[in-house]
Scaffold this motif. Structure first.
Motif, PDB file in Angstrom:
ATOM      1  N   ALA A   1       5.487  10.283  -6.912  1.00 15.74           N
ATOM      2  CA  ALA A   1       4.193   9.669  -7.226  1.00 15.74           C
ATOM      3  C   ALA A   1       4.174   8.196  -6.825  1.00 15.74           C
ATOM      4  N   GLU A   2       5.289   7.501  -7.037  1.00 15.66           N
ATOM      5  CA  GLU A   2       5.384   6.098  -6.615  1.00 15.66           C
ATOM      6  C   GLU A   2       5.182   5.974  -5.109  1.00 15.66           C
ATOM      7  N   MET A   3       5.874   6.823  -4.363  1.00 20.23           N
ATOM      8  CA  MET A   3       5.801   6.757  -2.903  1.00 20.23           C
ATOM      9  C   MET A   3       4.382   6.999  -2.409  1.00 20.23           C
ATOM     10  N   ALA A   4       3.649   7.877  -3.109  1.00 21.33           N
ATOM     11  CA  ALA A   4       2.284   8.207  -2.691  1.00 21.33           C
ATOM     12  C   ALA A   4       1.330   7.033  -2.848  1.00 21.33           C
ATOM     13  N   THR A   5       1.674   6.078  -3.723  1.00 22.81           N
ATOM     14  CA  THR A   5       0.792   4.925  -3.934  1.00 22.81           C
ATOM     15  C   THR A   5       1.064   3.793  -2.943  1.00 22.81           C
TER      16      THR A   5
ATOM     17  N   LEU B   1      13.018  12.981  -1.802  1.00 20.24           N
ATOM     18  CA  LEU B   1      12.211  12.148  -2.689  1.00 20.24           C
ATOM     19  C   LEU B   1      10.730  12.337  -2.373  1.00 20.24           C
ATOM     20  N   PHE B   2      10.395  12.395  -1.094  1.00 20.23           N
ATOM     21  CA  PHE B   2       9.010  12.586  -0.666  1.00 20.23           C
ATOM     22  C   PHE B   2       8.463  13.913  -1.192  1.00 20.23           C
ATOM     23  N   TYR B   3       9.313  14.952  -1.199  1.00 18.37           N
ATOM     24  CA  TYR B   3       8.867  16.272  -1.633  1.00 18.37           C
ATOM     25  C   TYR B   3       9.165  16.562  -3.096  1.00 18.37           C
ATOM     26  N   GLY B   4       9.816  15.637  -3.799  1.00 17.02           N
ATOM     27  CA  GLY B   4      10.106  15.827  -5.218  1.00 17.02           C
ATOM     28  C   GLY B   4      11.197  16.844  -5.483  1.00 17.02           C
ATOM     29  N   ILE B   5      12.274  16.813  -4.665  1.00 13.13           N
ATOM     30  CA  ILE B   5      13.347  17.796  -4.769  1.00 13.13           C
ATOM     31  C   ILE B   5      14.614  17.123  -5.300  1.00 13.13           C
ATOM     32  N   PRO B   6      15.207  17.602  -6.405  1.00 12.66           N
ATOM     33  CA  PRO B   6      16.481  17.044  -6.877  1.00 12.66           C
ATOM     34  C   PRO B   6      17.589  17.253  -5.847  1.00 12.66           C
ATOM     35  N   GLN B   7      18.563  16.355  -5.844  1.00 15.32           N
ATOM     36  CA  GLN B   7      19.590  16.411  -4.808  1.00 15.32           C
ATOM     37  C   GLN B   7      20.991  16.153  -5.339  1.00 15.32           C
ATOM     38  N   LEU B   8      21.948  16.815  -4.699  1.00 12.92           N
ATOM     39  CA  LEU B   8      23.375  16.572  -4.939  1.00 12.92           C
ATOM     40  C   LEU B   8      23.928  15.926  -3.682  1.00 12.92           C
TER      41      LEU B   8
END
Length: 401
Positions: free
Chosen positions: A378-382, A315-322
């Motif tokens: 983006a949410e996490m960055a704020t 989530l921090f790096y913006g990577i989709p996950q399975l």
């Protein structure tokens, strides 16, 4: 100011706390981490002074052998033997770690105890020492702020293990003054907005948001990890606990699926024995233990077990996950991922090559997953940084109670 940090002896239970410890040290405070088992070495490698609060035994190893049925419990006190099954691992940590945490606290003389929400030994130590505490959430999937969490776990200070320790050590029933509780989740995944405070319905203690900062160890970065390859790079990991408890057999179908795709696979399996997997597909790079933060920035997707830190890092790096969830809170992490649209999930017991290949293909090609992960990133960055939260904590500590 002196700050005692207290954490349970698991990677996923301690490492999320490390960025806040760094913030305290960078702000000029004297710090000490109180933990045990493998986390003493992990904390030392993070550059921290660490005290082993229960050096008599390897508590984490005792827990794992109890879960797997491989250990001999005959030489353990009845209290120690019964806690893992009666109260889960946290009861075991409370029984074994509280006394040592209090003792090192008395020697260190902290002005504040910072402990994770699942570690009653830290709260009990703060109560015994008569100092305030800051309680830090270390889960990306759920929090003690959630009603469903409380229904399943109750209040740690009222657990059987905590009551036993209170009586043994003469702590009494009073709890410490709690300055705040920290929620590290993104707002759209159950957390708080940067401008939001949320009083706990149980006692009015405020909840504060904090940005999740991934820390999973340091490493010498290999050259390949700095560059995005021509074809998509897919990370695969089962974390540190699942291979020990369940083995790595669940990787067989994952690697077969990815081995037939035009992708580069990075398999981070730590110290797990991979011999049962046989010869790995030619597009699989097995790296042993390599922190996710080293190579996730150049990945296009990740397949994993649903550990809290492993779920939060993409989530921090913006990577989709399975997510192929294991046990404990893994299914809840998987559900959060699916509900937010930042990835997909499937029961590993029924996963087959065609299904997994299709799911990974979707993560790599469907814009919706990249859009959702970019939104969460983006949410996490704020959200307030650990340094911001530490400064706010010191302000609260200095105000009259």
């Amino acid at each position: 100011m002196k700050i005692l940090f207290a954490s349970a002896p698991g990677y996923g239970l301690t490492l999320p706390l490390i960025p806040l410890v760094w913030a305290a040290r960078a702000a000029g405070h004297e710090i000490l981490l109180a933990t045990t088992s493998e986390m003493t070495e992990a904390g030392a490698r993070a550059g921290l002074p660490v005290f082993d609060v229960f050096p008599q035994r390897d508590v984490w190893r005792d827990l794992i052998t109890t879960v797997t049925g491989e250990g001999d419990e005959s030489d353990l006190p009845a209290e120690y033997r019964n806690i893992p099954r009666g109260n889960g691992p946290f009861g075991l940590f409370t029984v074994t770690m509280t006394e040592g945490t209090i003792e090192v606290g008395r020697a260190f003389g902290p002005d504040l105890v910072v402990t994770t929400s699942d570690h009653a030994a830290g709260s009990l130590a703060a109560a015994a020492l008569g100092v305030p505490q800051l309680e830090v959430g270390n889960r990306i999937s759920w929090s003690v702020r959630d009603a469903d969490w409380r229904a399943g776990h109750g209040t740690f200070s009222e657990s059987e293990g905590a009551m036993t320790v209170r009586e043994k050590l003469g702590i009494g029933r009073a709890g410490p003054r709690t300055l705040a509780r920290i929620d590290p989740r993104a707002p759209s995944m159950g957390g708080l907005r940067a401008d939001q405070d949320h009083p706990d319905e149980r006692d009015g203690v405020p909840w504060w948001p904090m940005q999740f900062v991934p820390y999973n160890g340091g490493a010498v970065v290999p050259e390949w990890a700095l560059h995005r390859p021509e074809r998509p790079r897919v990370a695969v990991t089962l974390g540190t606990v699942v291979p020990t408890v369940n083995g790595v057999s669940s990787l067989t179908v994952v690697l077969e699926a990815l081995g037939g795709m035009d992708v580069e696979v990075v398999l981070a399996a730590g110290t797990a024995d991979l011999t049962e997997l046989g010869e790995l597909p030619p597009n699989v790079r097995s790296v042993g233990y390599l922190p996710l933060s080293v190579f996730l920035p150049t990945c296009s997707a990740i397949v994993h077990h649903g550990g809290s830190g492993t779920t939060a890092a993409p989530l921090f790096y913006g990577i989709p996950q399975l997510v192929l969830p294991g046990f404990a809170d893994n299914p809840m992490s998987a559900q959060r991922v699916a509900d937010r649209g930042v990835g997909l999930t499937h029961d590993p017991a029924t996963a087959d090559v065609a299904t997994l290949r299709s799911m990974v293909g979707r993560l790599l090609t469907e814009d919706a997953f990249r859009t959702a992960t970019a939104e969460v990133r983006a949410e996490m960055a704020t959200q307030p940084s650990p340094a911001d939260v530490l400064a706010r904590t010191i302000d609260a500590l200095n105000r009259p109670s």
